[in-house]
Design a protein around this motif. Structure first.
Motif, mmCIF file in Angstrom:
data_model
loop_
_atom_site.group_PDB
_atom_site.id
_atom_site.type_symbol
_atom_site.label_atom_id
_atom_site.label_comp_id
_atom_site.label_asym_id
_atom_site.label_seq_id
_atom_site.Cartn_x
_atom_site.Cartn_y
_atom_site.Cartn_z
ATOM 1 N N VAL A 152 -3.566 -8.737 -5.650
ATOM 2 C CA VAL A 152 -2.965 -9.020 -7.126
ATOM 3 C C VAL A 152 -3.365 -7.306 -7.736
ATOM 4 O O VAL A 152 -2.301 -6.989 -8.249
ATOM 5 C CB VAL A 152 -3.911 -9.722 -7.693
ATOM 6 C CG1 VAL A 152 -3.667 -9.672 -9.224
ATOM 7 C CG2 VAL A 152 -3.471 -11.027 -7.373
ATOM 8 N N GLU A 175 -6.830 -11.957 -1.712
ATOM 9 C CA GLU A 175 -5.986 -12.283 -2.458
ATOM 10 C C GLU A 175 -6.184 -11.403 -3.845
ATOM 11 O O GLU A 175 -5.053 -11.011 -4.652
ATOM 12 C CB GLU A 175 -5.712 -13.877 -2.906
ATOM 13 C CG GLU A 175 -5.183 -14.940 -1.717
ATOM 14 C CD GLU A 175 -5.665 -16.029 -1.970
ATOM 15 O OE1 GLU A 175 -4.383 -17.028 -1.738
ATOM 16 O OE2 GLU A 175 -6.602 -16.484 -2.456
ATOM 17 N N ARG A 231 -0.686 -4.865 -6.279
ATOM 18 C CA ARG A 231 0.686 -5.167 -7.034
ATOM 19 C C ARG A 231 0.644 -4.683 -8.510
ATOM 20 O O ARG A 231 1.688 -4.230 -8.801
ATOM 21 C CB ARG A 231 0.973 -6.748 -6.964
ATOM 22 C CG ARG A 231 2.439 -6.935 -7.496
ATOM 23 C CD ARG A 231 2.689 -8.517 -7.089
ATOM 24 N NE ARG A 231 2.863 -8.663 -5.579
ATOM 25 C CZ ARG A 231 4.150 -8.343 -4.778
ATOM 26 N NH1 ARG A 231 5.065 -7.814 -5.496
ATOM 27 N NH2 ARG A 231 3.896 -8.500 -3.422
ATOM 28 N N ILE A 234 3.157 -12.447 -10.288
ATOM 29 C CA ILE A 234 1.533 -12.451 -10.976
ATOM 30 C C ILE A 234 1.073 -14.034 -10.800
ATOM 31 O O ILE A 234 0.097 -14.563 -10.545
ATOM 32 C CB ILE A 234 1.143 -11.707 -11.692
ATOM 33 C CG1 ILE A 234 1.667 -10.122 -11.299
ATOM 34 C CG2 ILE A 234 -0.418 -11.822 -11.963
ATOM 35 C CD1 ILE A 234 0.971 -9.447 -10.136
ATOM 36 N N GLN A 240 -1.644 -19.649 -6.492
ATOM 37 C CA GLN A 240 -2.059 -20.008 -5.043
ATOM 38 C C GLN A 240 -3.483 -19.747 -4.994
ATOM 39 O O GLN A 240 -4.287 -20.299 -4.218
ATOM 40 C CB GLN A 240 -1.424 -19.085 -4.123
ATOM 41 C CG GLN A 240 -1.661 -19.057 -2.875
ATOM 42 C CD GLN A 240 -1.211 -20.621 -2.292
ATOM 43 O OE1 GLN A 240 -0.122 -20.845 -2.414
ATOM 44 N NE2 GLN A 240 -2.262 -21.257 -1.700
ATOM 45 N N ARG A 260 0.838 -15.833 -7.573
ATOM 46 C CA ARG A 260 -0.289 -15.497 -6.954
ATOM 47 C C ARG A 260 -1.630 -16.110 -7.568
ATOM 48 O O ARG A 260 -2.441 -16.634 -6.774
ATOM 49 C CB ARG A 260 -0.524 -13.820 -6.981
ATOM 50 C CG ARG A 260 0.536 -13.048 -6.129
ATOM 51 C CD ARG A 260 0.687 -13.411 -4.960
ATOM 52 N NE ARG A 260 1.517 -12.547 -4.308
ATOM 53 C CZ ARG A 260 3.019 -12.992 -4.086
ATOM 54 N NH1 ARG A 260 3.183 -14.304 -4.479
ATOM 55 N NH2 ARG A 260 3.700 -12.295 -3.541
#
Length: 309
Positions: free
Chosen positions: A180, A176, A183, A149, A155, A152
């Motif tokens: 997240v 994105e 996930r 996490i 990024q 991510r």
């Protein structure tokens, strides 16, 4: 909250006056719908101690603690956070957060409209299935999940600074964010064992929106069911499937939460709070609050007000 660039740069006042409401409205110079920033950058944007006073937010706020510990206060309730803790705060929650506690981490700021319907369905399972509406959603991530996490978020932050059109970067950030959230659905310890039917989730989402708009003056389940074009029984079933409580209990929980916010963070008299929350008589409000909180309003205020103000 004071902003040196564009973080939380406008405010609304509630009426009657209660908590200061903080609105996230990035200016055209930023131009992106979602912001991802490390705590180090956030500290440079706000005046010292500004978060220590409760403010009511109108956006989603995701916090990931990567170093140290912190104890933010969300709706009068302190939440102990350490390395690997992820919090998701929702619109209308009251937040106090000490940035000088020696913790480090990342923050994602976004509005409700940037959750797709499919992710909102998933989010119900992660963040609402076993919690009263309005409670902060907390996940304690294992080391490997925290690393994923955090990567991510880093990024996403890099993508806000990368070359490209604002339209392209906005599309990337929304994608994105969806990744997240999905996930977290896979990782979430609070994920429900069974999935509610899509029609029930849709009905619950519409009910939740109506409650947010009308809980202060509309308390009866039948009134909400009539507006939604369904029966009380079907509305209760949908609410039970989504958040493991009936529609009546859901409305009561939302009213009770707002009462606690006003008692904890304002000096409004109990009689005025009763009026604000749609009670004809203050005595009826006192009975309601005692039934749902286990103590009288003044006792609750005495216990909490001096701690968080």
């Amino acid at each position: 909250m004071v902003n040196k660039r564009h973080f939380l740069n406008t405010r609304e006042k509630t009426s009657p006056p209660a908590l200061e409401r903080v609105v996230y409205t990035p200016p055209a110079s930023y131009g992106l719908d979602i912001e991802v920033i490390p705590f180090a950058i956030l500290r440079t944007r706000i005046l010292e101690n500004r978060f220590r006073q409760a403010h009511q937010i109108n956006f989603y706020l995701m916090l990931l603690i990567t170093e140290g510990s912190s104890t933010p206060v969300v709706d009068y309730r302190p939440i102990e956070c350490s390395k690997g803790t992820l919090l998701l705060l929702s619109p209308n929650q009251a937040l106090q957060f000490d940035l000088n506690e020696g913790c480090d981490g990342w923050m994602i700021i976004f509005k409700a409209e940037f959750l797709t319907s499919s992710n909102e369905d998933a989010g119900v399972n992660i963040f609402m299935a076993n919690a009263m509406h309005g409670a902060a959603a907390k996940l304690n991530l294992a080391a490997d999940a925290e690393s994923i996490i955090c990567a991510r978020m880093k990024q996403m932050h890099a993508d806000t600074l990368a070359a490209g059109t604002k339209a392209m970067k906005n599309a990337m950030l929304r994608f994105e964010l969806q990744a997240v959230m999905l996930r977290l659905t896979m990782l979430g310890e609070q994920m429900a064992e069974t999935e509610p039917h899509p029609a029930e989730l849709s009905r619950f989402r519409r009910f939740r929106k109506l409650v947010e708009e009308k809980f202060a003056h509309q308390h009866a389940v039948a009134d909400y069911a009539a507006e939604l074009g369904c029966t009380v029984k079907s509305l209760t079933r949908a609410t039970q499937a989504a958040v493991t409580m009936g529609a009546k209990e859901y409305i009561a929980a939302r009213i009770n939460l707002e009462a606690k916010r006003l008692l904890t963070h304002t000096q409004m008299p109990v009689t005025i709070i009763a009026e604000v929350l749609g009670f004809d008589e203050a005595t009826n409000f006192v009975k309601f609050f005692k039934r749902n909180s286990g103590m009288a309003p003044n006792a609750f205020r005495k216990l909490h007000y001096s701690i968080y103000n």
